[in-house]
Design an enzyme around this catalytic site. Structure first.
Site, PDB file in Angstrom:
ATOM      1  N   GLY A 219       0.806  -1.210   0.000  1.00 28.79           N
ATOM      2  CA  GLY A 219       0.000   0.000   0.000  1.00 28.79           C
ATOM      3  C   GLY A 219       0.840   1.262   0.000  1.00 28.79           C
TER       4      GLY A 219
ATOM      5  N   GLY B 176       1.350   5.378   1.301  1.00 29.07           N
ATOM      6  CA  GLY B 176       1.233   5.995   2.612  1.00 29.07           C
ATOM      7  C   GLY B 176       2.433   5.734   3.506  1.00 29.07           C
ATOM      8  N   HIS B 177       3.373   4.919   3.013  1.00 23.48           N
ATOM      9  CA  HIS B 177       4.577   4.566   3.780  1.00 23.48           C
ATOM     10  C   HIS B 177       5.833   5.160   3.143  1.00 23.48           C
ATOM     11  CE1 HIS B 177       2.335   1.692   6.182  1.00 23.48           C
ATOM     12  NE2 HIS B 177       1.866   1.115   5.081  1.00 23.48           N
TER      13      HIS B 177
ATOM     14  N   ASP C  72      -1.711  -8.128   1.256  1.00 20.04           N
ATOM     15  CA  ASP C  72      -0.554  -8.313   0.368  1.00 20.04           C
ATOM     16  C   ASP C  72      -0.328  -9.793   0.077  1.00 20.04           C
ATOM     17  OD1 ASP C  72       0.068  -5.562   0.252  1.00 20.04           O
ATOM     18  OD2 ASP C  72       1.156  -5.680   2.149  1.00 20.04           O
TER      19      ASP C  72
ATOM     20  N   HIS D 137       0.996  -0.270  10.599  1.00 23.15           N
ATOM     21  CA  HIS D 137      -0.082   0.716  10.548  1.00 23.15           C
ATOM     22  C   HIS D 137      -0.530   1.089  11.940  1.00 23.15           C
ATOM     23  CE1 HIS D 137      -0.240  -1.914   7.001  1.00 23.15           C
ATOM     24  NE2 HIS D 137      -0.209  -0.768   6.380  1.00 23.15           N
TER      25      HIS D 137
END
Lengths: 332, 332
Positions: free
Chosen positions: B54, B56-57, B110, B219
């Site tokens: 994803g 955002g990292h 994932d 997260h």
């Protein structure tokens, strides 16, 4: 509320962070007191590049010591200039017939120490020239020099000066190149959320929940531009308009764009801002020839970023693209 | 309180951040939908390396696409796995006789997309092997696989696998090297302050003013290790003790240490932690052979860091030291 940082005794902070930095990059840099030097000194027939500034802005300034950028970074305590003797010692340590360029960011303490060390070194027969970065536009385009601070623009300036030095250019040639770059270099900061001084625990830059402040300086001194929080696109427009209003540009001009995260603002947001700047420049017929995005000069965990633009020409682009190998920037 | 981030419409966030990323590194990477590929594909006689995860990292995972590391990074929405069709498309795009290694971080989405794409690609005759990273120890050393998440350890794993691929090693040889590294790879996270989900506005990982949480996941899922805020030295000791308790080490062993900032925690603090780890390893007769310090895999503006250790041998050190040239890590 206790300070939420992973530190030990505040009085040892700078020494300990430099020790950790030197361990992380033991093959690239060495510590001499609180001065960071290249592990392998530059050939003495090439001009050396020395700078100075307080700690607490990591990776700046010492993260940029290495082939193709700085020869020495003289580190002060958190947000404090180093003393003139340490700067003089660095000028002596890098002394060479080709000469040394001392880059000073325009902050009162740095200017005092830098100028004093420059005078003393010159009296001792060291061949040295100095250049002052003063690209902050937050106080307006006609603001007095003391209100035009040196912000993230020093990083591309080190890159260009360092490449010119590696290419074997003379000290006067390098000064001319750097001043040409410096003349068309502009930066504006925006802050969203405050930081905590890691030694004193003091809060830097209080900002209301629904506001942002355009014009925040290196240490969150504030520039008076408090406004409602805006989107990435709108913030980019507000800031770029102000920057371009202070510089003579025309369609076809090539620009460097630096988006420098202050601390808590994510790389994700910085990429959105770069995207917005590119569209705005395109609309004006200006060329985003090169860019740098990331955390180069931070203010602890402050939320916000600095936007920096500079006019480039073919020689400056070539120097910007040249190889370098430092802890925090490597170009092949 | 409004979300204090520079974004535009949340539904366009991933597309816009990838667009900005591609502008910043237009000479290094290209976008194909939401997949990031090397601008100059690797020679087809060498094994390709593909991963997924994803957004955002940032800079993970796509910041590590380039010579010496990844060939493709398949990007999902914020904190969400990409779909199997996108992963399959990347395996097709990088298809070659030498084969492809698919690296999957152990997170449910994932794993589902990665495994499905792996099966489909294999059925279509694509030569592909897969490896799963699962080095989080927050749930204890005997925790079931679903509780051993893939954290920042993927970054040195990409580095080692990528170097082996560039060196022309075969797919089975690379799998063997990677599994040897993976077997002795461990990570533990600590969180100090929360982050905000940039699309939903939800707060991730609430932590009391005087506390920290050891065991926070990718997260901020939390691992239950809430304790009083401690110094850099003490936090390093708590975390390193837990890490070394899960791995067979003896005096003289060479270790990689990664200190990965989660977002708001400064590089300054990360250097203090590295310094502390070095002293603790010295006291045990263990060798900090290599280190990486900085923001590699972030969780937005979360305060905290991941500490990752791995056993190295001479071959792994040589691969770790090999050149690479990606947006966020360049080794000469």
């Amino acid at each position: 509320m206790p300070m939420k940082k992973f530190i030990n005794a505040p009085e040892n902070l700078t020494a300990e962070l430099l020790e950790g930095f030197a361990l992380a990059y033991s093959r690239k840099i060495v510590l001499q007191g609180k001065t960071v030097l290249r592990a392998v000194p530059k050939s003495p027939d090439k001009v050396a590049l020395v700078t100075l500034g307080g700690a607490g802005h990591e990776p700046a300034l010492s993260g940029f010591v290495g082939p193709g950028m700085l020869d020495a970074s003289v580190v002060g305590d958190i947000f404090a200039a180093p003393g003139a003797p340490a700067v003089l010692a660095a000028l002596q340590a890098t002394r060479r017939e080709a000469g040394t360029l001392l880059v000073i960011l325009n902050h009162a303490g740095d200017v005092m120490s830098g100028n004093m060390a420059f005078e003393m070194a010159t009296q001792q027969g060291v061949k040295v020239e100095k250049v002052l970065t003063h690209e902050d536009i937050s106080a307006g385009k006609d603001a007095p020099l003391e209100n035009r601070r040196g912000l993230v623009g020093c990083i591309p300036l080190y890159k260009i000066a360092g490449a010119a030095a590696e290419a074997g250019k003379s000290l006067p040639e390098i000064v001319a190149i750097v001043e040409r770059f410096n003349e068309n270099l502009r930066t504006l900061a925006v802050a969203l959320s405050p930081a905590t001084h890691p030694a004193s625990g003091g809060v830097i830059g209080q900002i209301a929940d629904d506001e942002m402040e355009v014009g925040m300086g290196q240490h969150g001194e504030g520039g008076g531009g408090v406004m409602k929080l805006a989107s990435a696109d709108e913030t980019a427009r507000i800031m770029l308009d102000k920057l371009l209003d202070t510089i003579a540009v025309q369609a076809g001009d090539q620009l460097l764009v630096v988006i420098n995260g202050s601390g808590a603002t994510t790389l994700m947001e910085q990429y959105l801002v770069l995207r917005a700047v590119k569209k705005l420049l395109d609309a004006r017929g200006l060329v985003m020839a090169r860019s740098l995005v990331g955390e180069f000069l931070t203010v602890q965990e402050m939320g916000g970023f600095q936007m920096c633009i500079a006019k480039l020409d073919d020689e400056l682009i070539e120097l910007f693209d040249a190889p370098c190998d430092t802890p925090s920037l490597t170009v092949k």
